[in-house]
Design a protein around this motif. Sequence first.
Motif, PDB file in Angstrom:
ATOM      1  N   ASP A  69      23.973 -25.490   3.099  1.00 21.70           N
ATOM      2  CA  ASP A  69      24.880 -25.778   1.989  1.00 21.70           C
ATOM      3  C   ASP A  69      24.273 -25.297   0.672  1.00 21.70           C
ATOM      4  O   ASP A  69      24.968 -24.699  -0.159  1.00 21.70           O
ATOM      5  CB  ASP A  69      25.192 -27.276   1.938  1.00 21.70           C
ATOM      6  N   THR A 124      25.754 -22.350  -1.725  1.00 23.28           N
ATOM      7  CA  THR A 124      26.037 -22.590  -3.147  1.00 23.28           C
ATOM      8  C   THR A 124      25.375 -21.516  -4.003  1.00 23.28           C
ATOM      9  O   THR A 124      26.004 -20.973  -4.919  1.00 23.28           O
ATOM     10  CB  THR A 124      25.560 -23.997  -3.554  1.00 23.28           C
ATOM     11  N   VAL A 139      30.977 -21.361   0.306  1.00 20.94           N
ATOM     12  CA  VAL A 139      31.278 -22.773   0.543  1.00 20.94           C
ATOM     13  C   VAL A 139      31.016 -23.061   2.015  1.00 20.94           C
ATOM     14  O   VAL A 139      31.646 -22.462   2.889  1.00 20.94           O
ATOM     15  CB  VAL A 139      32.749 -23.090   0.204  1.00 20.94           C
TER      16      VAL A 139
END
Length: 182
Positions: free
Chosen positions: A116, A120, A125
């Motif tokens: 994640d 980012t 996403v």
Amino acid sequence: MLSPDRLRELLRELDDPDPKHLEVPRDYDVPAARQRFHQLAGALKRRFGPSVSAGMGQDASFLGVFEVPTEATGTDRALRVLISNFGPFVTAGTGGGLRLPGCEEGLGDEFVTWLDEVCTELGCVYVPVELVKEPYYGPTLQEDEEAEAVLAALAAESGDEEEEEEEDDLPPTWLDRYFDYM
């Protein structure tokens, strides 16, 4: 990480009903997408070593797929990471394929947090595989009767009719929409 409700909202927002945009969004930036692909490949290779393989998709709504062999994951399962042309969304699963039950097993919290964060940084996403396996009822995968007839004829010739019928019983998923061949 974004909430499941926000992720669902993003999945719906980027679902363009125009059949010209099944594989890529209207504003698709090819150089930027390829750069993200190569940066994600680099991050995965730094984490898992040189045995990570990468391949780009063609005639697909996904940009590419990364395979991490079992030996490199430190678990008893191989890892597959897909990057979509849309969003661009990224998802990951373990084992032989993201459509199989249990493909979310072995994705530890530490890895998901790392992925994640990488997403980012790259402007992507991360969408958990459990979410992309939810049913898709959007406009872009309307069944084409002519295409269905051709596929049925090909399946009959190859003797895959029974297998094809089983697949037809399953509703399409967000995985079909954003991470599959079109």
